[in-house]
Design a protein around this motif. Structure first.
Motif, PDB file in Angstrom:
ATOM      1  N   THR A 297       0.845  -1.215   0.000  1.00 16.67           N
ATOM      2  CA  THR A 297       0.000   0.000   0.000  1.00 16.67           C
ATOM      3  C   THR A 297       0.870   1.251   0.000  1.00 16.67           C
ATOM      4  OG1 THR A 297      -0.354   0.285   2.402  1.00 16.67           O
ATOM      5  CG2 THR A 297      -1.847  -1.227   1.258  1.00 16.67           C
ATOM      6  N   SER A 298       2.012   1.174   0.657  1.00 13.85           N
ATOM      7  CA  SER A 298       2.935   2.314   0.678  1.00 13.85           C
ATOM      8  C   SER A 298       3.558   2.540  -0.696  1.00 13.85           C
ATOM      9  CB  SER A 298       4.021   2.057   1.725  1.00 13.85           C
ATOM     10  OG  SER A 298       5.041   3.015   1.637  1.00 13.85           O
ATOM     11  N   ASN A 299       3.983   1.454  -1.314  1.00 10.65           N
ATOM     12  CA  ASN A 299       4.647   1.570  -2.620  1.00 10.65           C
ATOM     13  C   ASN A 299       3.718   2.162  -3.666  1.00 10.65           C
ATOM     14  OD1 ASN A 299       6.433  -1.598  -2.176  1.00 10.65           O
ATOM     15  ND2 ASN A 299       6.780   0.394  -1.266  1.00 10.65           N
ATOM     16  N   LEU A 300       2.429   1.845  -3.559  1.00 11.09           N
ATOM     17  CA  LEU A 300       1.446   2.421  -4.483  1.00 11.09           C
ATOM     18  C   LEU A 300       1.135   3.862  -4.102  1.00 11.09           C
ATOM     19  CD1 LEU A 300      -0.902  -0.689  -4.774  1.00 11.09           C
ATOM     20  CD2 LEU A 300       0.680   0.162  -6.516  1.00 11.09           C
ATOM     21  N   PHE A 301       0.911   4.105  -2.816  1.00 14.30           N
ATOM     22  CA  PHE A 301       0.518   5.445  -2.374  1.00 14.30           C
ATOM     23  C   PHE A 301       1.602   6.479  -2.653  1.00 14.30           C
ATOM     24  CE2 PHE A 301       0.140   8.800   0.852  1.00 14.30           C
ATOM     25  CZ  PHE A 301      -1.119   9.273   0.526  1.00 14.30           C
ATOM     26  N   LEU A 302       2.864   6.118  -2.372  1.00 10.10           N
ATOM     27  CA  LEU A 302       3.966   7.065  -2.595  1.00 10.10           C
ATOM     28  C   LEU A 302       4.495   6.999  -4.029  1.00 10.10           C
ATOM     29  CD1 LEU A 302       5.968   6.721   0.776  1.00 10.10           C
ATOM     30  CD2 LEU A 302       4.470   8.596   0.081  1.00 10.10           C
ATOM     31  N   GLY A 303       3.853   6.187  -4.854  1.00  8.90           N
ATOM     32  CA  GLY A 303       4.267   6.097  -6.254  1.00  8.90           C
ATOM     33  C   GLY A 303       5.682   5.564  -6.407  1.00  8.90           C
ATOM     34  N   SER A 304       6.088   4.679  -5.498  1.00 10.93           N
ATOM     35  CA  SER A 304       7.485   4.245  -5.468  1.00 10.93           C
ATOM     36  C   SER A 304       7.810   3.202  -6.526  1.00 10.93           C
ATOM     37  CB  SER A 304       7.816   3.687  -4.082  1.00 10.93           C
ATOM     38  OG  SER A 304       7.546   4.653  -3.087  1.00 10.93           O
ATOM     39  N   GLY A 305       6.858   2.304  -6.799  1.00 11.25           N
ATOM     40  CA  GLY A 305       7.115   1.280  -7.811  1.00 11.25           C
ATOM     41  C   GLY A 305       6.571  -0.069  -7.383  1.00 11.25           C
ATOM     42  N   LEU A 306       6.899  -1.088  -8.178  1.00  8.75           N
ATOM     43  CA  LEU A 306       6.321  -2.420  -7.999  1.00  8.75           C
ATOM     44  C   LEU A 306       7.382  -3.403  -7.499  1.00  8.75           C
ATOM     45  CD1 LEU A 306       4.329  -2.596 -11.377  1.00  8.75           C
ATOM     46  CD2 LEU A 306       3.521  -1.748  -9.147  1.00  8.75           C
ATOM     47  N   PHE A 307       7.126  -3.987  -6.354  1.00  8.41           N
ATOM     48  CA  PHE A 307       8.051  -4.982  -5.790  1.00  8.41           C
ATOM     49  C   PHE A 307       7.974  -6.276  -6.599  1.00  8.41           C
ATOM     50  CE2 PHE A 307       8.846  -8.601  -2.969  1.00  8.41           C
ATOM     51  CZ  PHE A 307      10.086  -8.268  -2.444  1.00  8.41           C
ATOM     52  N   ASP A 308       9.131  -6.817  -6.935  1.00  9.96           N
ATOM     53  CA  ASP A 308       9.193  -8.018  -7.775  1.00  9.96           C
ATOM     54  C   ASP A 308       9.403  -9.264  -6.906  1.00  9.96           C
ATOM     55  OD1 ASP A 308       9.651  -9.971  -9.664  1.00  9.96           O
ATOM     56  OD2 ASP A 308      11.005  -8.744 -10.879  1.00  9.96           O
ATOM     57  N   TRP A 309       8.295  -9.818  -6.443  1.00  6.48           N
ATOM     58  CA  TRP A 309       8.366 -10.979  -5.539  1.00  6.48           C
ATOM     59  C   TRP A 309       8.970 -12.184  -6.267  1.00  6.48           C
ATOM     60  CZ3 TRP A 309       4.195 -11.565  -1.248  1.00  6.48           C
ATOM     61  CH2 TRP A 309       4.590 -12.540  -0.333  1.00  6.48           C
ATOM     62  N   GLY A 310       8.625 -12.330  -7.547  1.00  8.14           N
ATOM     63  CA  GLY A 310       9.161 -13.456  -8.310  1.00  8.14           C
ATOM     64  C   GLY A 310      10.686 -13.425  -8.350  1.00  8.14           C
ATOM     65  N   GLU A 311      11.235 -12.235  -8.539  1.00  8.87           N
ATOM     66  CA  GLU A 311      12.695 -12.096  -8.592  1.00  8.87           C
ATOM     67  C   GLU A 311      13.313 -12.391  -7.221  1.00  8.87           C
ATOM     68  OE1 GLU A 311      14.335 -11.470 -11.423  1.00  8.87           O
ATOM     69  OE2 GLU A 311      16.248 -11.676 -10.362  1.00  8.87           O
ATOM     70  N   ALA A 312      12.648 -11.917  -6.178  1.00  5.13           N
ATOM     71  CA  ALA A 312      13.147 -12.188  -4.815  1.00  5.13           C
ATOM     72  C   ALA A 312      13.199 -13.695  -4.579  1.00  5.13           C
ATOM     73  CB  ALA A 312      12.243 -11.524  -3.779  1.00  5.13           C
ATOM     74  N   ARG A 313      12.121 -14.369  -4.956  1.00  4.43           N
ATOM     75  CA  ARG A 313      12.064 -15.818  -4.747  1.00  4.43           C
ATOM     76  C   ARG A 313      13.133 -16.524  -5.564  1.00  4.43           C
ATOM     77  NH1 ARG A 313       6.978 -16.630  -5.907  1.00  4.43           N
ATOM     78  NH2 ARG A 313       6.228 -16.279  -3.799  1.00  4.43           N
ATOM     79  N   ALA A 314      13.249 -16.119  -6.841  1.00  7.69           N
ATOM     80  CA  ALA A 314      14.247 -16.747  -7.715  1.00  7.69           C
ATOM     81  C   ALA A 314      15.663 -16.516  -7.193  1.00  7.69           C
ATOM     82  CB  ALA A 314      14.106 -16.190  -9.130  1.00  7.69           C
ATOM     83  N   SER A 315      15.848 -15.403  -6.469  1.00  6.62           N
ATOM     84  CA  SER A 315      17.176 -15.093  -5.928  1.00  6.62           C
ATOM     85  C   SER A 315      17.429 -15.800  -4.599  1.00  6.62           C
ATOM     86  CB  SER A 315      17.326 -13.583  -5.715  1.00  6.62           C
ATOM     87  OG  SER A 315      17.042 -12.879  -6.894  1.00  6.62           O
ATOM     88  N   GLY A 316      16.404 -16.463  -4.069  1.00  8.42           N
ATOM     89  CA  GLY A 316      16.576 -17.163  -2.786  1.00  8.42           C
ATOM     90  C   GLY A 316      16.550 -16.214  -1.599  1.00  8.42           C
ATOM     91  N   VAL A 317      15.809 -15.124  -1.734  1.00 10.43           N
ATOM     92  CA  VAL A 317      15.740 -14.126  -0.661  1.00 10.43           C
ATOM     93  C   VAL A 317      14.397 -14.249   0.065  1.00 10.43           C
ATOM     94  CG1 VAL A 317      15.659 -11.636  -0.189  1.00 10.43           C
ATOM     95  CG2 VAL A 317      17.286 -12.548  -1.870  1.00 10.43           C
TER      96      VAL A 317
END
Ligand code: GUN
Ligand code: ZN
Length: 442
Positions: A297-317
């Motif tokens: 909700t913060s990332n959308l409200f502040l117009g910050s951007g889109l978190f890439d969960w798929g990339e995080a998972r693929a990176s083992g994070v």
């Protein structure tokens, strides 16, 4: 609970996770249609079918019948700012302007006698109303803000992680400490509060922009001296923020490298946002075990951007999810996951209902390295519980008329749910009072 009711049992539809649904699929969750959660002295003793467990209960056990509601482990919020409860819903700015124009103005008020106490009471009432029983909390720069928060949390016996923010530059004078005082005050708070009852300390350098190299050195030293404490900070949230951080630390290869050089990137580091991450930065997270905290909700409200969960998972994070009030716009972890779903949709990714409910219970517990204590109903865990009425609103009850199975019902809950669905919250087996709505101001 009196001695005679040291044993309490909650009856309803039990749902909890023993693994990650993204990995283990159906085997990741346990669902018991007519279930009983047996709690002794605040800890889970057993979770299973009522017909199996009821006969073994002593005659004086207190049974609370929550049927037909869902009974789940209490929700966990991995990143939230207590000084921002009156910043939430501030109009029209992105991160750096928003910090200067709204946040730093409100945070100064925490130096006033009684203000941190007032915010702490409101904050913990609001969390309980939303079924959230654990959070990783940023207090203000003033050590007394952390003192006030821990005192209130201790009174309610909630398991909270919190820290006084360290910031010694790029903020109003009234909001800055020094490398030395930030170290000393944090150290004193750790001695007093870390492991005191259910309270845990997070070393909290706000972000690279508001800390000098000397202060990040001090934060890294604290983390080295207290490896069982969490560290929490912000990273890669906004393009202008990244540019300024890189300018302030020109010797670092990237933003993550700033924190890594100073020893604040490790397995207990909760790194807020992680939106504009490079492959090198994901690798640094994987190598150090640092946790990416997704605040939709913060990332959308502040117009910050889109978190890439798929990339995080693929990176083992490991990924945690959070409201980030007051950049975020809802205290509800259900609402948070509804927005997470949309953020992922915009990137061609999906998020099933089981995965979403896992994320805000066991998933966050794992990311916070607290899954041995909270987040599931396995025996011995602390009995923090949320009771959910999936049909609490007209729109939800109407929609549920056509839901064919549990997965569909849960998806309705995650997509449309909020605090109205919270029928009860228990903290260490004890029912927490649901705060009433205050009267409108005249
Ligand atoms: N970066 C540094 N401080 C903050 C904060 O208070 N909120 C958000 N969203 N980002 C930050
Ligand atoms: Zn934040």
């Amino acid at each position: 609970m009196t001695a005679s009711t040291a044993l309490r049992a909650l009856r309803g539809r039990l749902l909890w996770f023993v693994d990650d649904p993204e990995i283990a699929g159906e085997a990741a969750h346990r669902y018991v249609e007519d279930g009983l959660l047996v709690i002794r002295n605040g800890l889970v003793e057993a979770a299973g079918a009522a017909r199996d467990l009821l006969p073994a209960l002593p005659a004086d056990a207190e049974i609370v019948d929550h049927r037909p509601h869902l009974i789940m482990p209490g929700f966990i919020d991995a990143h939230i700012h207590i000084p921002q409860t009156q910043v939430i819903a501030s109009y029209g700015a992105q991160l750096l302007e928003w910090l200067n124009k709204y946040t730093f103005v409100e945070e100064q008020k925490l130096s006033r006698q009684g203000h941190a106490e007032k915010l702490s009471r409101f904050f913990l009432d609001e969390l309980v109303a939303n079924g959230t029983t654990t959070a990783a909390v940023y207090c203000s720069v003033h050590p007394q803000s952390a003192e006030a928060f821990f005192t209130e949390s201790q009174r309610r016996n909630t398991r909270m992680i919190a820290g006084k923010v360290m910031m010694d530059r790029n903020a109003p004078d009234a909001l800055t400490d020094t490398a030395e005082s930030g170290y000393r005050d944090s150290k004193a708070l750790i001695a007093r509060w870390h492991g005191n009852g259910r309270q845990l300390y997070a070393i909290t350098p706000r972000f690279a922009i508001t800390s000098t190299p000397e202060q990040l050195t001090a934060a890294g030293r604290l983390a080295g001296e207290h490896p069982d404490c969490h560290v929490q900070t912000h990273i890669d949230e906004n393009r202008a923020e990244i540019a300024l951080a890189r300018e302030l630390y020109p010797e670092a290869a990237d933003y993550a490298d700033i924190y890594r050089r100073y020893g604040v990137l490790g397995p207990k580091s909760l790194m807020g946002h992680c939106i504009h991450m490079t492959a090198n930065e994901w690798r640094a997270f994987a190598e150090t075990g640092a946790v990416a905290v997704f605040c939709p909700t913060s990332n959308l409200f502040l117009g910050s951007g889109l978190f890439d969960w798929g990339e995080a998972r693929a990176s083992g994070v490991r990924v945690a999810v959070a409201t980030d009030i007051g950049g975020g716009t809802s205290y509800s972890m259900l609402r948070t996951m509804a927005e997470a779903y949309k953020v992922l949709q915009l990137q061609g990714q999906t998020l099933g209902a089981f995965a979403a409910l896992h994320a805000i219970t066991r998933g966050n517990a794992v990311a916070l390295s607290l899954d041995h204590l909270i987040g599931t109903f396995e025996p011995g865990r602390e009995a923090d519980v949320v009771v959910l009425d999936t049909g609490a609103t007209r729109a939800m009850a109407h929609r549920l008329e056509t839901a064919r199975d549990l997965a569909e019902e849960l998806f309705v809950l995650v997509t449309l749910g909020d605090e109205r669905n919270v029928a009860a919250t228990y903290v260490m087996g004890k029912r927490a009072a649901q705060p009433s709505t205050p009267p409108l101001r005249a």
